[in-house]
Design a protein around this motif. Structure first.
Motif, short mmCIF file in Angstrom:
data_model
loop_
_atom_site.label_atom_id
_atom_site.label_comp_id
_atom_site.label_asym_id
_atom_site.label_seq_id
_atom_site.Cartn_x
_atom_site.Cartn_y
_atom_site.Cartn_z
N VAL A 110 -7.97 -1.00 5.61
CA VAL A 110 -9.70 -1.12 5.12
C VAL A 110 -9.96 -2.09 6.34
CG1 VAL A 110 -10.39 -2.85 2.90
CG2 VAL A 110 -8.26 -1.97 2.64
N PHE B 210 -11.05 2.55 2.28
CA PHE B 210 -9.96 1.99 1.60
C PHE B 210 -9.22 3.48 2.01
CE2 PHE B 210 -12.05 0.44 -1.77
CZ PHE B 210 -11.13 -0.86 -2.07
N SER C 7 1.09 -0.81 0.40
CA SER C 7 -0.92 0.35 -0.10
C SER C 7 0.88 0.90 0.23
CB SER C 7 -1.42 -0.06 1.41
OG SER C 7 -1.91 0.60 1.31
#
Length: 858
Positions: A807, A820, A762
């Motif tokens: 998340v 998100f 991420s």
């Protein structure tokens, strides 16, 4: 007497302001030399002097076309079109002799970039001048008009000397679509009597503003990523010409003066040879001298870095050119009050033009050193790489489409890639022949190859102008290994992208159902295609073991199931459609001949659930991050072919929401939403619809008690001196501009169906950290214990990051809310995040209510 002096001073100030607002003659901008009368000046062509109005890109292009019809010193070359179908072009400007021999000059510089041949001072240096990549920074584009006229029409010995020694590649407008929005805005609000009040509407563009391209992307962050056509065309052109120097003309805040590189020395990319920064400083001396001569203020070695290879001035460093960032304090209109007095548009243009002309002088004076640097660049980089353990990289991916997209990106950058001809294992990683590629670092583009794969975790400084971690191979979710051997002679070079082919796999001639496995990149586009044809599609929440004709196959969770039963179309129609989408999207689609009666999972199993076609709207407008909204819009529109509706937040109360079952909230500030607006949103979700949020939109929902989400508190443990002069240093390194973290994912959760691994990556762009949900099943992604992959992040967050939610999935009434918390669509190159978003978009309504985190009001 005192009153008289005050009146006199006032009159002098008024006279000065009036003189500033009178539009200057050509000689305000350019040297007072003879000009070819057969070539129209900008004023003669446009009917007004440069700086009186903001030109559109179309007008600028038309003027350059006129110059090209009047002179043999300029040729135009189109290198692409924008999303809005505007032409991207470069003006080649040099002596008639050089333009006739342009192919020879191009070949010479191509060879020189490879270290071939000798430094030949009879050859011109190549200068690429790029203007106004941000559409609301137009002093650069207007300066290009004047610079072109000076070079083409100027009759002085100095101009002739420039044309003999410099081959100019002038790109007047890098962002035509954004330029069009901005020029239209400021011209629409231009008063006959110039208004300088900073509160005037002239200086407050409507959302999303002109800075960005059509899809609201920052084009100066896309040089490495190559998501948009503007970038792809430009990089193709640059790599064909191998410029000696690249200048990148920008604007900054109104209260600033003029910045030119070098930037902060501690914030240079360590991969760039040190000689680059020394030459940058030498060129900067010409800027300083030019500004001193006209009395303009400037600064250097402050505010800006030279680190991220994805922006123009630094990308050029990675390909062996000297890249120089130029930043002018902006009028953001025609004239505006600033802390240093009124700053006028003509003044900003003059400063940009001053650096443009000074660059020509610098190239002439420094040509021997600049060409020598170009010739020696690869050897200098190779020397640096010889001291490093990693000599190259190998990569693979199970999905042909995703692997090919990455391969295409490498080839667009001129990176050399070789095909693996024998299976290879590195540790626990397996690289199959035919589907794996080797990228050596000793090659034509070593720094681009390195930066695309390299993870960086050590830094000499803690402040960054842009992101500090961007590893593209992580963003694509590839399997990657480092190589300690640089030998590639036994491998075959890759020049073309392999064709990804789909296949309909038959276990029987009779079709009972079709199954699409979930680990295929284009499956969501195919899914929407099927739904557009009103073909009913289901998704399996369990693995499906299947056996027929002695063949066994296991379809994993997230597989799409299309049965013959319960369809409005004939078997023949669906069969033809499946064959078409297999070919169109390079999918492997399996035809099953039975309902799987001998298995524990038949095709009528309760865990195989119907999917609803998403009817999507995206919230836009004031307060919302235009780049976040643009990422969502681009992805739904271009990547998924979904016609998402853009809804302006200021008109929220007027919208009929029953048209949509899915609403996406970009990151941003939702303060414009009234209490009645929030009530309307709550009711819409409660009815069973889906809300998907990005970034701090989740904080807004939490504040409205729609979801339960708690932030983590983190202590700032850094030492502070308390000395005023040390304030900036004490507070440096407290921000996260862009760092890659590893995340643990639950790939049994619908949001992560089709992820083969239980970890992913991420991009983190802020310092907000969130507690996992109280419902253990509602946080399917958290930061890993060993989370740090690449980029800088503050020390005081290190103990709080592991286990923080990335998340979260919530329930409100009958609706679903998927948050998100990081930008999973970051700059539209973060492919692992795109897959998770696609899953959320299509599968949200099938998520079990028992696994949802309930809101505070529920």
């Amino acid at each position: 007497m005192a009153s008289f002096l005050r009146i006199l001073i006032f009159l002098l100030i008024v006279q000065q302001l009036n003189s500033q607002h009178q539009y200057p003659s050509l000689h305000y901008y350019l040297p007072d030399i003879p000009y070819d009368q057969n070539i129209p000046s900008p004023e003669a062509y446009f009917g007004f002097q440069v700086g009186e109005w903001h030109l559109s890109q179309e007008k600028v292009q038309a003027y350059f076309e006129k110059l090209a019809t009047k002179s043999d010193k300029i040729e135009l070359v189109a290198y692409g079109t924008t999303h809005e179908n505007r032409t991207l072009f470069v003006a080649m400007i040099s002596s008639e002799k050089h333009l006739k021999n342009k192919k020879e000059i191009q070949t010479y510089h191509q060879d020189l970039s490879l270290g071939k041949g000798d430094v030949n001072l009879s050859m011109p240096a190549i200068l690429y001048q790029g203007y106004s990549i941000h559409g609301n920074e137009l002093s650069g584009m207007h300066a290009s008009v004047l610079a072109a006229y000076y070079l083409v029409a100027g009759q002085s010995d100095e101009v002739k000397n420039i044309l003999n020694h410099v081959f100019v590649l002038m790109d007047p407008c890098l962002n035509p679509d954004g330029t069009q929005r901005f020029s239209t805005w400021v011209n629409s609000y231009k008063s006959n009597h110039t208004v300088t009040d900073a509160q005037s509407s002239e200086f407050s563009e409507s959302w999303p503003g002109g800075r960005y391209n059509h899809y609201w992307s920052d084009m100066n962050r896309d040089w490495l990523l190559l998501v948009h056509p503007e970038s792809r065309g430009r990089i193709r052109f640059l790599l064909d010409w191998n410029p000696t120097v690249l200048t990148d003309h920008h604007e900054m805040g109104t209260n600033n003066t003029f910045f030119f590189q070098p930037g902060v020395p501690e914030q240079n990319n360590p991969n760039t040879p040190s000689k680059n920064f020394l030459l940058t400083e030498e060129i900067g001396k010409f800027y300083a001298g030019a500004f001193d001569s006209i009395g303009s203020l400037y600064y250097t070695k402050h505010n800006f870095d030279d680190y991220y290879y994805g922006k123009g001035s630094t990308y050029s460093d990675a390909i062996g050119a000297i890249g120089i960032l130029l930043e002018q304090g902006s009028s953001r209109g025609h004239a505006q009050n600033s802390s240093r007095g009124v700053i006028t548009f003509p003044f900003t243009i003059k400063n940009q033009l001053t650096t443009s002309l000074a660059t020509y002088s610098a190239l002439i004076a420094l040509k021997p050193s600049l060409l020598a640097y170009r010739k020696n660049f690869l050897n200098e980089v190779y020397k640096q790489l010889d001291g490093e353990k990693i000599k190259g990289y190998i990569f693979t991916d199970k999905d042909d489409v995703k692997r090919n997209r990455f391969l295409d990106l490498l080839l667009q950058h001129g990176v050399e890639v070789f095909g693996l001809e024998n299976d290879k294992t590195i540790g626990t990683q397996f690289f199959p022949k035919g589907k794996s590629y080797v990228v050596p670092l000793q090659q034509k583009k070593p720094l681009l190859a390195k930066t695309i794969f390299e993870d960086v975790t050590r830094f000499s400084d803690s402040s960054f102008y842009d992101i500090s971690g961007w590893t593209l191979s992580r963003a694509f979710g590839l399997t990657v290994g480092g190589l300690t051997n640089k030998e590639t002679s036994s491998l075959s070079v890759i020049n073309n992208i392999p064709v990804a082919e789909g296949e309909v796999i038959r276990y029987t001639d009779k079709a009972y159902a079709w199954v699409i496995p979930p680990d295929q990149w284009e499956m969501h586009r195919a899914l929407f295609d099927l739904q557009q044809e009103n073909i009913r599609v289901q998704i399996s929440f369990t693995d499906i073991p299947y056996e027929e004709g002695g063949q066994k196959v296991l379809f994993s969770k997230g597989s799409l199931v299309i049965t013959v039963a319960n369809q409005t179309h004939t078997n023949e129609f669906i069969t033809k459609k499946m064959e078409d989408i297999a070919k169109k999207y390079a999918l492997k689609i399996h035809i099953l001949g039975s309902g799987n009666a001998t298995s524990s999972v038949t095709l009528g199993h309760p865990d195989i659930k119907p999917l609803q076609k998403p009817e999507v709207a995206i919230l836009t407008g004031n307060g919302i991050s235009s780049t976040s909204a643009g990422e969502i819009w681009y992805h739904t529109d271009v990547e998924l072919n979904i016609p998402a509706t853009l809804l302006d937040i200021q008109k929220w109360g007027n919208f009929r929401l029953d048209k949509y079952n899915t609403l996406v909230l970009p990151s941003g500030n939702y303060g414009l939403m009234s209490e009645s607006d929030v009530t309307k949103l709550k009711e819409w979700v409660r009815q069973g619809n889906t809300l998907i949020t990005f970034g701090n939109a989740a904080k807004f929902l939490s504040g409205q008690k729609i979801i339960m989400l708690k932030t983590k508190t983190t202590a700032d443990t850094g030492k502070k001196s308390g000395n005023y002069g040390s304030f900036d240093k004490d507070n440096a390194g407290k921000a996260i501009n862009g760092v890659i973290f590893s995340i643990d994912i639950d790939n049994t959760h619908p949001v992560f169906f089709g992820f083969e691994k239980t970890f992913s990556f991420s991009m983190k762009t802020d310092t907000f950290l969130y507690q996992p949900t109280t419902n253990l099943y509602a946080s399917p992604a958290k930061y890993s214990q060993n989370y740090h992959i690449s980029g800088f992040h503050p020390n005081h967050l290190k103990t709080s990051i592991p286990g923080s939610a990335v998340v979260t999935v919530h329930g409100y009434g009958n609706g679903r809310i998927i948050c998100f918390l990081d930008p999973f669509l970051f700059r539209n190159y973060w492919m692992v995040g795109q897959k998770a978003f696609n899953n959320a978009l299509f599968y949200s309504k099938t998520i079990s209510a028992a696994t949802l985190e309930k809101g505070q009001e529920e």
